[in-house]
Design an enzyme around this catalytic site. Structure first.
Site, PDB file in Angstrom:
ATOM      1  N   THR A  72      -5.876 -10.982   5.701  1.00 20.68           N
ATOM      2  CA  THR A  72      -5.382 -12.018   4.794  1.00 20.68           C
ATOM      3  C   THR A  72      -6.469 -13.063   4.534  1.00 20.68           C
ATOM      4  O   THR A  72      -6.759 -13.417   3.387  1.00 20.68           O
ATOM      5  CB  THR A  72      -4.126 -12.693   5.399  1.00 20.68           C
ATOM      6  OG1 THR A  72      -3.139 -11.683   5.612  1.00 20.68           O
ATOM      7  CG2 THR A  72      -3.576 -13.771   4.490  1.00 20.68           C
ATOM      8  N   ALA A 199      -8.854  -5.438  12.468  1.00 20.10           N
ATOM      9  CA  ALA A 199      -8.853  -4.631  13.699  1.00 20.10           C
ATOM     10  C   ALA A 199      -7.481  -4.079  14.077  1.00 20.10           C
ATOM     11  O   ALA A 199      -7.393  -3.042  14.727  1.00 20.10           O
ATOM     12  CB  ALA A 199      -9.394  -5.468  14.860  1.00 20.10           C
ATOM     13  N   HIS A 200      -6.401  -4.766  13.656  1.00 22.49           N
ATOM     14  CA  HIS A 200      -5.106  -4.363  14.226  1.00 22.49           C
ATOM     15  C   HIS A 200      -4.502  -3.128  13.571  1.00 22.49           C
ATOM     16  O   HIS A 200      -3.428  -2.670  13.956  1.00 22.49           O
ATOM     17  CB  HIS A 200      -4.114  -5.542  14.247  1.00 22.49           C
ATOM     18  CG  HIS A 200      -3.479  -5.910  12.946  1.00 22.49           C
ATOM     19  ND1 HIS A 200      -2.225  -5.494  12.600  1.00 22.49           N
ATOM     20  CD2 HIS A 200      -3.918  -6.664  11.916  1.00 22.49           C
ATOM     21  CE1 HIS A 200      -1.914  -5.995  11.410  1.00 22.49           C
ATOM     22  NE2 HIS A 200      -2.935  -6.706  10.977  1.00 22.49           N
ATOM     23  N   CYS A 321       4.939  -6.838   5.949  1.00 25.66           N
ATOM     24  CA  CYS A 321       4.776  -8.272   5.723  1.00 25.66           C
ATOM     25  C   CYS A 321       5.813  -8.808   4.745  1.00 25.66           C
ATOM     26  O   CYS A 321       6.108  -9.975   4.738  1.00 25.66           O
ATOM     27  CB  CYS A 321       3.377  -8.574   5.185  1.00 25.66           C
ATOM     28  SG  CYS A 321       2.231  -7.255   5.412  1.00 25.66           S
TER      29      CYS A 321
HETATM   30  C1  LIG Z   1      -3.985  -3.468   2.604  1.00 24.37           C
HETATM   31  C2  LIG Z   1      -3.803  -4.670   3.471  1.00 24.37           C
HETATM   32  N1  LIG Z   1      -4.497  -5.779   3.209  1.00 24.37           N
HETATM   33  C3  LIG Z   1      -4.379  -6.878   3.966  1.00 24.37           C
HETATM   34  C4  LIG Z   1      -3.535  -6.917   5.058  1.00 24.37           C
HETATM   35  C5  LIG Z   1      -3.415  -8.180   5.851  1.00 24.37           C
HETATM   36  O1  LIG Z   1      -4.163  -8.088   7.017  1.00 24.37           O
HETATM   37  P1  LIG Z   1      -3.896  -9.046   8.272  1.00 24.37           P
HETATM   38  O2  LIG Z   1      -2.581  -8.655   8.834  1.00 24.37           O
HETATM   39  O3  LIG Z   1      -5.042  -8.761   9.204  1.00 24.37           O
HETATM   40  O4  LIG Z   1      -3.930 -10.453   7.777  1.00 24.37           O
HETATM   41  C6  LIG Z   1      -2.799  -5.768   5.377  1.00 24.37           C
HETATM   42  C7  LIG Z   1      -1.859  -5.759   6.530  1.00 24.37           C
HETATM   43  O5  LIG Z   1      -0.674  -5.660   6.399  1.00 24.37           O
HETATM   44  C8  LIG Z   1      -2.924  -4.624   4.566  1.00 24.37           C
HETATM   45  O6  LIG Z   1      -2.238  -3.505   4.803  1.00 24.37           O
END
Ligand SMILES: Cc1ncc(COP(=O)(O)O)c(C=O)c1O
Length: 381
Positions: A72, A199-200, A321
């Site tokens: 994000t 990383a997650h 999300c």
């Molecule tokens: C394609 C994509 N971009 C961005 C993100 C956001 O990443 P983070 O959870 O590390 O903020 C995700 C995670 O759900 C994702 O799948």
């Protein structure tokens, strides 16, 4: 009850070898990378090794790795950072199926007077390269197109997009959170100027990611402070997480990818064959190795999810999300699924630990649940 986890696109567990590698950096090697003493310098040296490892993995010859708190933040920094630092150009291009952290950043910029082109996708989720080419104009500063879609697994052709961006002299950013270490990504060959990774999704810790940017690109930082990360992202570095991120790069092997593809294809065949009301969303070719996405007529994905959960099986309805909001699913809309059917979608995502036995248990339970819900549905009467 043994849990069956089939939601690896939402997040993955931290594997033991990653956890073991991180431990020392909480307990013993806890130095701040900015400190000049030995503890600080030891941490700094290790962090620099991870930076190099990320560059190698991406064949990033002329790039910097900026550590962030995750996908994000990297996506926000790529887009806002770039447009704020280059005020003379006010147009960006993204696709309609980007992750919310790109889409909502674009909407935010529109309110500030920037112009955004939202590229259409076809029914499998692919952008039209001709539409991309036509959309680029004098005022365009950036094209941001994700590599693998997190919901339907569509893998865009980064090489072709990069070629167009290079010819038209605009910068190219890609969000590769879902594809990093699963798919080939070569920043030189694909002409990628900025890339987001985290990383997650790859068996590393949550809360760590990176934005890799070509040298010479100007960004306005979102966080001001001590000038860490080449001045682009201030804040004491999260050393244990960075160490874990570095180790996680090695977790997914070629054999794991092959195994996930075989299981995915097997599941697609079985589900389509055994559940007549099912339809596969997303592509049949150029699909992320661990992604499945189905639409079931007459019933709600959320009801399927809850009933599977009671049986110890974890899946997702849209992206994790956004599944706690009631907004309609923008990816389903973009691929032409009518609003009244979009509620019938589930996403299943496989991991390196997923076994054939688990997928068989899942399919067996899914068949029963879909039948029960369909029999109860007023829409079938
Ligand atoms: C394609 C994509 N971009 C961005 C993100 C956001 O990443 P983070 O959870 O590390 O903020 C995700 C995670 O759900 C994702 O799948």
């Amino acid at each position: 009850m043994k849990q069956i986890y089939l939601d690896y696109a939402a997040t993955t567990p931290v594997v033991k070898e990653v956890y073991d590698e991180m431990k020392d950096y909480f307990l013993k090697n806890y130095g701040n990378t900015s400190s000049l003493h030995i503890l600080g310098q030891n941490a700094d040296e290790k962090v620099e090794k991870v930076r190099e490892k990320i560059k190698q993995k991406l064949n990033a010859k002329d790039h910097k790795v900026i550590f962030t708190s995750g996908g994000t933040e990297s996506n926000n920094l790529a887009i806002k950072g770039l447009v704020y630092a280059n005020k003379e150009k006010k147009h960006i291009i993204i696709s309609k199926i980007e992750h919310d952290c790109i889409l909502k950043t674009a909407k935010f910029l529109e309110k500030q007077g920037y112009e955004v082109t939202y590229l259409n996708v076809d029914k499998e989720g692919f952008i039209d390269l001709k539409q991309l080419e036509k959309s680029i104009k004098k005022e365009t500063i950036l094209v941001s197109i994700m590599h693998a879609n997190n919901e339907i697994g569509t893998l865009q052709n980064l090489k072709e997009i990069g070629k167009i961006c290079k010819e038209k002299k605009v910068l190219f950013h890609t969000d590769a959170c879902q594809s990093f270490t699963k798919e080939k990504i070569d920043l030189e060959e694909f002409n990628i100027d900025l890339i987001t990774i985290n990383a997650h999704k790859i068996y590393g810790p949550k809360g760590i990611g990176a934005l890799v940017i070509k040298n010479g690109i100007k960004l306005t930082p979102l966080l001001h402070g001590g000038g860490h990360e080449y001045g682009f992202r201030s804040g004491t570095l999260n050393v244990p997480a960075i160490i874990g991120f570095g180790k996680a790069i090695d977790v997914i092997s070629k054999e794991d990818i092959k195994k996930m593809i075989d299981l995915r294809n097997y599941m697609i065949k079985e589900i389509l064959k055994k559940i007549p009301t099912s339809k596969l969303n997303g592509p049949t070719e150029n699909r992320l190795c661990n992604n499945l996405n189905f639409l079931f007529n007459y019933i709600e994905g959320e009801s399927i999810l809850l009933q599977l959960d009671m049986e110890g099986i974890c899946i997702s309805t849209g992206s994790a999300c956004s599944s706690n909001t009631l907004e309609t699913n923008h990816v389903a809309n973009a691929i032409g699924i009518p609003k009244d059917k979009a509620n019938g979608i589930i996403r299943i995502s496989l991991g390196i630990e997923t076994t054939k036995e688990e997928t068989d248990i899942f399919i067996e339970k899914l068949i029963k649940i879909v039948k029960r819900l369909t029999d109860m549905s007023p829409l079938t009467k």
